[in-house]
Every structure is written in structure tokens, then in C-alpha cells.
Design a protein around this motif. Structure first.
Motif, PDB file in Angstrom:
ATOM      1  N   THR B 249      -2.723   5.900   1.766  1.00 22.36           N
ATOM      2  CA  THR B 249      -1.888   7.096   1.820  1.00 22.36           C
ATOM      3  C   THR B 249      -2.436   8.022   2.897  1.00 22.36           C
ATOM      4  O   THR B 249      -3.644   8.081   3.117  1.00 22.36           O
ATOM      5  N   TYR B 286       4.332   4.013   4.202  1.00 26.06           N
ATOM      6  CA  TYR B 286       3.558   5.240   4.029  1.00 26.06           C
ATOM      7  C   TYR B 286       4.490   6.454   4.004  1.00 26.06           C
ATOM      8  O   TYR B 286       4.310   7.372   3.195  1.00 26.06           O
ATOM      9  N   ASP B 290       4.521   8.879   0.924  1.00 30.14           N
ATOM     10  CA  ASP B 290       3.814  10.147   1.118  1.00 30.14           C
ATOM     11  C   ASP B 290       4.768  11.339   1.198  1.00 30.14           C
ATOM     12  O   ASP B 290       4.382  12.471   0.911  1.00 30.14           O
ATOM     13  N   PRO B 296       3.685   5.890  -5.265  1.00 23.55           N
ATOM     14  CA  PRO B 296       2.754   5.012  -4.543  1.00 23.55           C
ATOM     15  C   PRO B 296       2.937   3.553  -4.921  1.00 23.55           C
ATOM     16  O   PRO B 296       3.007   3.214  -6.108  1.00 23.55           O
TER      17      PRO B 296
END
Lengths: 137, 380
Positions: B249, B286, B290, B296
Motif C-alpha cells: 500500500t 494500488y 488506496d 486491501p
């Protein structure tokens, strides 16, 4: 490999690291003001609390494989394919390195595999820390 | 609450991909003139200038602008998104009224292009990364991905799906460099560059550029099709990929995205269109996570369920992205341009009725980030 790989130029802040590497020792710094945590890359203050009260110490040289790529493109000083790895030191910090004594394949390079530091002299002043798999006893 | 700043001019270079008749600064000027024409302005109307990789001073001299505000923030490919945020602040406090942001890069032809910054041997990257072979983007930006794949059980096939779906978007865009359909098999059979990344998982190399013109939202009503800036964010982490705090991350992505969403006062369900800077195929993973569009580890399934694909509920990288549209080197300007086209309703792959577009950029290799929330509504 006609050309050599790019070599580091030590600065006043990092010179102790490279001088230790020349003696085949891996040295790190840690905060001497409480937290005691090891850190990398070298600097004259603790990156957590900003204290300038820091000390060098000899690290264990033990690490695990955190991540990597295997480059298949030519680069000065390298014979592709070669792995560019990041290892996690037992003391906590991570550092970039190459993995030696091991096939440069995804089957041979397993994340979290145990590694230990080895040193390879590059010039009169520069010796680089590489890592190699820990073989079973 | 109404928005304070709007885009009133936006355009790319006249040509895209291979432009052998223009130098780097010529590409900047071509894009700037196109954006000025789009806005119905002339260079004398511009009092704020921002660019990266090229000197903003050189640009002022070349175009004949004497500015009251200059921004040369250069943090890699997302610099132009940051320029937008900085221009918002500058216009708001009265440092300037009308800002021109330009990008131009002769990435393919290499005509008078500013050399990429190679870290000197005494820099931290020069001492602790370059000696191990991490010397160009395909061997640096890619380093975290195996850790991500291990943590979340993501396969090479799932990574290969990203360029496949973006090629579907590119097929709808006549200006895209690569338009022919590709399969997961094609991607996995393409030449290995930097395991696990193969050629078709890496961005194109192109000549091109773009420019945008910003002014206060109050003045923007004098222009056709203004696009408002509802929110913006920026952040930075480290130039050393080995020192990125968590390889799964990006803290710069998370901070930048949160700032932009908070300022805009929007939720993820409000977003009609998304651009995620894709220099390599892992960046949408990502970006989606994010920015908060997925939890996630869920981006691979989200993409496989075709939510980002044509017909999906979150159309993403609708120009074809850096993987299939064009990638000059600092791709962030093209992320902005596609979001603006979508908000104006003129994109080749137009998302019908889209009202909010999020543009997300990266600089360096997860080093810096900036996020812009655009809307075509005067207030949200």
C-alpha cells in the motif's frame, strides 16, 4: 560484462557503513535515546524521534527475502537475468541487495526465505553487502 | 458549497505518439496554444505558469508571458496534478487569476528532452539502490509487487488482465497508440522485462503533451463547458523504493486520496469515472485500494468482475491508459485531460451522464502522489 555496476560514493554520514562493509561487517545505526530501534539508510539522527544521539552497531547479517524482481534487460555490470531484491534484516530495517549463491529464478527465490549477508569487494574502497540463502544444517 | 476553481481550457498536443517535428519545448508550446484556443484566450491573458521537467521560466520566455506566479514543482509524473492544487491556492489568495499548466515530452523521438535525473553516486539511491541494478523504472517501480501478490494471493493472470481491459478502452479511442485487442495469453507470452512484469504490463513510450488553463469559478461562467475542481490532495513518501513503509500500500496514495475526497465532500459511490496513472500494470491495484474503492487485497477481483471495464460501474482509464493510449514519461497530464474530456462530455469513450471524475497520479515510484476531483456541476 564490459562495464562495472554503478558504485556508491560514501558521504560523511554513510562512511562508517562502507568502512565496516570493507571489513566484511554489516553495521547499522540505532537511536541511543530510548526507543533503541535500528534504522537504515544511515543518517545522523533517529528518523523516529529526531534525536541526534545515535550509535553504530554490528548487525547479525540475518535477513529474510521481502520482495524482488528479476531483470531480463542488460545493465552495466550485470548478466541478465538477475534479481534485484529487498531484504528485511532481523534488526528491522529493509535494504536493497542482490541474492547470490542461488539461481535467479522464481522457483529458487521464495519470499520470506532466510538469508545471510556475504560481502563482495568491488574496488579498493567499496565492498557491497549481498545476501545468500541459509542452507540447512 | 460552490467550487472556487475551474478548468476553462484543456487540450493535448495536435499529434500524439510519434512527433518528430517538435522538440520538448515545442510540444509544450503546441499544447499551450491548443489550450489557449480552446479557452478563447491568448498568452497575454495568462498570469500564472506551472510546469515540470521543462523550466517554467523557459516556457514564459518562449510563449511571451510575464507571470505574477510561477510553480516549478517537479515530483515526477503527478507534478501537473499538484500544480492544479497549488494553482487553486494561488488563485484563491489572489496571487494570479489565470493559470497555464503545460506538459510536453519527446519521450520517443528524444528531441531536446531534459535528461531523466540519474541519482549521483553519493545520493541515497546512488549508494543503496543503484549498485544492485535498480537503475530504471521497470526495475524500481515493480519491486514491491511480488510482496503484494504473495500477501493477497494475486496471480500473474490477474495482473495480466489489467492491460487486457485497458486495451478494450483504447479500442474505443482513435488517438490511442495501441488499439488491437489482446488476451491474457498475449500478455503472458510477451517478452519478460522484469519478472513478474512482461512487456505488455509496461507503459508505452511516446511523444506528446497537454495543457490546461484554470481560473476562478466565478469567472469560469464566461467560458464554455467549465469543469470545476471539487477537491484536491497531494502527498509524498520516499524516493527509495526499498524504504517504502509497506510494499502492499502507498501511504502517499492514501493521504492524497483522502484529502481530495474530504475536500470534495464526496463518497466513493458518487464517482462516475476514474483515472489511475498506470505506468505499470500493478498501479490500478494500488490505486483502487488506496483511494478506497476496494478493500486491501480486493482490487484483482474487482477488476476481474469488470467493474473498471467498458460497461462496468466504475469506468477506469477510459483513454486506454499509459499502457495503451500514450506515455510520454510524465503521464499525469493525460490523466487530467481524460478526466476533463469526460466531464465535458466529449471523450471518445464517453461515460454517459458522468458528473464526477477522480484523477489520481503518481510521481517517481510510489514516491509522490496527487489526486484531483473534477465535476461538471457548479456545486456538489
Amino acid at each position: 560484462m564490459p562495464q562495472s555496476r554503478p558504485l556508491p560514493e560514501p558521504t560523511p554520514e554513510t562512511l562508517p557503513f562502507w568502512e565496516a562493509a570493507r571489513k566484511n561487517e554489516l553495521h547499522l545505526q540505532r537511536c541511543a535515546d530510548g526507543c533503541g530501534k535500528a534504522y537504515f539508510p544511515p543518517r545522523r539522527f533517529c528518523p523516529r524521534c529526531g534525536s541526534r544521539n545515535t550509535e553504530w552497531f554490528r548487525a547479525s547479517g540475518r535477513a529474510t527475502l521481502y520482495s524482488y524482481v528479476i531483470s531480463h534487460r542488460p545493465a552495466p555490470g550485470f548478466a541478465p537475468p538477475y534479481a534485484i531484491a529487498v531484504v528485511e534484516l532481523d534488526e528491522g530495517p529493509r535494504m536493497m541487495t542482490n541474492i547470490v549463491g542461488c539461481e535467479q529464478t522464481q522457483d529458487a527465490l521464495r519470499l520470506d526465505m532466510p538469508l545471510t549477508v556475504v560481502f563482495a569487494q568491488q574496488s579498493d574502497t567499496i565492498t557491497l553487502p549481498f545476501f545468500t540463502p541459509v542452507t540447512g544444517d | 458549497m460552490g467550487h472556487s476553481i475551474a478548468v476553462v481550457g484543456a487540450a493535448e498536443t495536435t499529434d500524439m505518439g510519434r512527433i518528430p517535428h517538435l522538440s520538448q519545448i515545442g510540444l509544450h508550446a503546441d499544447a499551450a496554444l491548443n489550450a489557449l484556443a480552446d479557452a478563447g484566450l491568448s498568452a497575454s491573458d495568462i498570469d500564472g505558469v506551472a510546469t515540470a521537467h521543462e523550466s517554467p521560466i523557459a516556457l514564459c520566455g518562449y510563449l511571451g508571458i510575464t507571470p505574477t506566479w510561477v510553480d516549478g514543482t517537479g515530483v515526477g509524473g503527478c507534478s501537473f496534478l499538484m500544480h492544479v492544487r497549488h494553482a487553486m491556492a494561488a488563485i484563491k489568495v489572489g496571487l494570479c487569476r489565470t493559470v497555464l499548466i503545460t506538459h510536453g515530452e519527446s519521450g520517443k523521438s528524444g528531441i531536446a528532452t531534459t535528461p531523466l535525473p540519474i541519482p549521483v553516486a553519493g545520493s541515497l539511491e546512488g549508494q543503496f539502490e543503484a549498485p544492485f541494478g535498480a537503475v530504471w523504472a521497470p526495475t524500481i517501480f515493480t519491486v514491491p509487487m511480488l510482496r503484494y501478490m504473495q500477501r493477497y494471493g494475486v496471480t500473474e493472470e490477474q495482473l495480466a488482465l489489467v492491460p487486457v481491459i485497458q486495451r478494450e478502452w483504447a479500442a474505443r479511442n482513435p488517438r490511442a497508440t495501441a488499439k488491437d485487442p489482446i488476451s491474457i495469453g498475449n500478455v503472458l507470452e510477451s517478452r519478460m522485462i522484469s519478472y513478474p512484469f512482461r512487456l505488455l504490463m509496461c507503459c508505452l513510450v511516446s511523444d506528446g503533451g497537454g495543457a490546461i488553463i484554470l481560473t476562478s469559478a466565478d469567472r469560469a461562467t464566461d467560458f464554455e463547458r467549465p469543469v470545476y475542481i471539487a477537491g484536491a490532495g497531494e502527498s509524498a513518501e520516499t524516493t527509495m523504493i526499498s524504504q517504502m513503509a509497506d510494499f502492499t500500500t502507498s501511504s502517499a496514495f492514501r493521504v492524497s486520496g483522502r484529502l481530495a475526497f474530504e475536500q470534495a465532500g464526496i463518497s466513493h459511490a458518487d464517482v462516475d469515472h476514474l483515472m489511475i496513472y498506470d505506468a505499470f500494470a500493478h498501479l490500478p491495484f494500488y490505486g483502487l485500494e488506496d483511494l478506497g474503492f476496494c478493500r486491501p487485497g480486493e482490487a484483482a477481483a474487482f477488476i476481474a468482475e469488470r467493474h473498471t471495464a467498458p460497461g462496468g460501474r466504475l469506468p477506469t482509464n477510459t483513454n486506454g491508459g499509459g499502457l495503451s493510449y500514450a506515455h510520454s514519461g510524465m503521464y499525469g497530464m493525460f490523466v487530467l485531460q481524460e478526466s476533463i474530456r469526460q466531464m465535458r462530455g466529449v471523450a471518445p469513450a464517453q461515460v454517459e451522464g458522468a458528473k464526477i471524475s477522480v484523477a489520481h497520479g503518481v510521481g517517481g515510484w510510489f514516491s509522490a502522489s496527487s489526486t484531483i476531483v473534477f465535476t461538471n456541476e457548479r456545486s456538489l
